[in-house]
Design a protein around this motif. Sequence first.
Motif, PDB file in Angstrom:
ATOM      1  N   ILE A   1      17.469  20.020  23.516  1.00 54.86           N
ATOM      2  CA  ILE A   1      18.232  20.120  24.775  1.00 54.86           C
ATOM      3  C   ILE A   1      19.501  20.937  24.571  1.00 54.86           C
ATOM      4  N   THR A   2      20.179  20.700  23.446  1.00 53.75           N
ATOM      5  CA  THR A   2      21.419  21.436  23.156  1.00 53.75           C
ATOM      6  C   THR A   2      21.172  22.941  23.084  1.00 53.75           C
ATOM      7  N   LEU A   3      20.125  23.330  22.383  1.00 51.76           N
ATOM      8  CA  LEU A   3      19.818  24.750  22.226  1.00 51.76           C
ATOM      9  C   LEU A   3      19.364  25.376  23.542  1.00 51.76           C
ATOM     10  N   ILE A   4      18.626  24.608  24.343  1.00 49.99           N
ATOM     11  CA  ILE A   4      18.218  25.103  25.662  1.00 49.99           C
ATOM     12  C   ILE A   4      19.452  25.345  26.534  1.00 49.99           C
ATOM     13  N   VAL A   5      20.374  24.391  26.527  1.00 45.54           N
ATOM     14  CA  VAL A   5      21.587  24.506  27.344  1.00 45.54           C
ATOM     15  C   VAL A   5      22.425  25.699  26.904  1.00 45.54           C
ATOM     16  N   LEU A   6      22.595  25.878  25.594  1.00 42.99           N
ATOM     17  CA  LEU A   6      23.408  26.985  25.086  1.00 42.99           C
ATOM     18  C   LEU A   6      22.789  28.336  25.423  1.00 42.99           C
ATOM     19  N   ASN A   7      21.481  28.456  25.246  1.00 44.12           N
ATOM     20  CA  ASN A   7      20.828  29.728  25.580  1.00 44.12           C
ATOM     21  C   ASN A   7      20.851  29.991  27.085  1.00 44.12           C
ATOM     22  N   ALA A   8      20.698  28.935  27.875  1.00 45.77           N
ATOM     23  CA  ALA A   8      20.763  29.087  29.329  1.00 45.77           C
ATOM     24  C   ALA A   8      22.171  29.511  29.758  1.00 45.77           C
ATOM     25  N   LEU A   9      23.182  28.899  29.138  1.00 46.88           N
ATOM     26  CA  LEU A   9      24.571  29.264  29.448  1.00 46.88           C
ATOM     27  C   LEU A   9      24.842  30.706  29.052  1.00 46.88           C
ATOM     28  N   SER A  10      24.308  31.113  27.921  1.00 44.96           N
ATOM     29  CA  SER A  10      24.462  32.498  27.476  1.00 44.96           C
ATOM     30  C   SER A  10      23.844  33.461  28.477  1.00 44.96           C
ATOM     31  N   ILE A  11      22.659  33.125  28.967  1.00 38.04           N
ATOM     32  CA  ILE A  11      21.984  33.969  29.960  1.00 38.04           C
ATOM     33  C   ILE A  11      22.829  34.090  31.222  1.00 38.04           C
ATOM     34  N   ILE A  12      23.384  32.973  31.669  1.00 36.63           N
ATOM     35  CA  ILE A  12      24.216  32.967  32.878  1.00 36.63           C
ATOM     36  C   ILE A  12      25.448  33.842  32.698  1.00 36.63           C
ATOM     37  N   LEU A  13      26.134  33.688  31.545  1.00 38.02           N
ATOM     38  CA  LEU A  13      27.359  34.456  31.288  1.00 38.02           C
ATOM     39  C   LEU A  13      27.063  35.949  31.167  1.00 38.02           C
ATOM     40  N   CYS A  14      25.968  36.288  30.487  1.00 38.86           N
ATOM     41  CA  CYS A  14      25.608  37.697  30.342  1.00 38.86           C
ATOM     42  C   CYS A  14      25.242  38.313  31.687  1.00 38.86           C
ATOM     43  N   LEU A  15      24.474  37.577  32.485  1.00 41.86           N
ATOM     44  CA  LEU A  15      24.123  38.065  33.826  1.00 41.86           C
ATOM     45  C   LEU A  15      25.363  38.234  34.687  1.00 41.86           C
ATOM     46  N   PHE A  16      26.287  37.298  34.563  1.00 46.01           N
ATOM     47  CA  PHE A  16      27.548  37.379  35.313  1.00 46.01           C
ATOM     48  C   PHE A  16      28.303  38.656  34.951  1.00 46.01           C
TER      49      PHE A  16
END
Length: 285
Positions: free
Chosen positions: A10-25
């Motif tokens: 779950i931790t790794l999923i959340v971190l990668n998802a957050l990374s995707i959001i920040l990069c897209l932003f």
Amino acid sequence: MASMEKSTFITLIVLNALSIILCLFAIVIYIIAKPLRNYAFKLVFWMNLADLLRSISQIIPKFYRQSYEICQILGFFHVFSSIFSLYWALVIAITIYQVLVKQILDVEKYYKYWFGFSLSISSICGIIPIFLNDISYLHEKCTINESFKGMITKFSEFYIPAFIITIINTVIFYKVYIVLKEEDEVIISKDKNDAKRLFYYPIILVIAIIPSMIENILSFFNFESGDLEFISELTWALQCILNSACYTLTKPIKAYISSICKNKKSFLFEGSELNNESITLENFL
């Protein structure tokens, strides 16, 4: 044990998802904010795109095991984007050095060479493991395997260049800091404290690379540690987030975001040269 594995997942999923959001932003900001679309942000744009591809290539295999063909494609993008991001960190450091230490103001003339080299070398490095059959589904990732041949490929393509680039970036930012420190008091009060942020950039590389490097070396010698593997994957996923925080959330960009939040119809850079082709330290801070 199952609970620990679930928490790690779950931790790794959340971190990668957050990374995707920040990069897209960051990518969206670059596209829609024309006043911000200068040379400095162009360099950061490519780093964000690379981190986006890497995060996507890392998060997809965690949901279900890929077919051999799909895993090869994801493995290519994982290797390609990791190296592409690494080299843009070097390009940004060299650009800052050229402007502030060497006083070269027309640095954009080097852009096509930087882009051509980084795209070529990253693509070649992504293809080589596929050609050598070194890509496999490993630790819920499609990446270079831990065989002797795979380790040679991994260290020659990424870890050794990453180590060298970290040293180069540290030296560059130290020289930049010295130059600012020797300037007059007006510049010192304006830029010197901000320049300290430059040292975060090589620290990000150290945080991301060292645990992963150690974990790969120990794995090759059949030394398995769940804690070390978790730390390695954690810091590896954190790199994309830290890149976005340090390289993207600069003063001009935060000012632009603030102006949007305040519902301003237009955004003006007061006393800033960001809307032309000149590069200043503020563009990266």
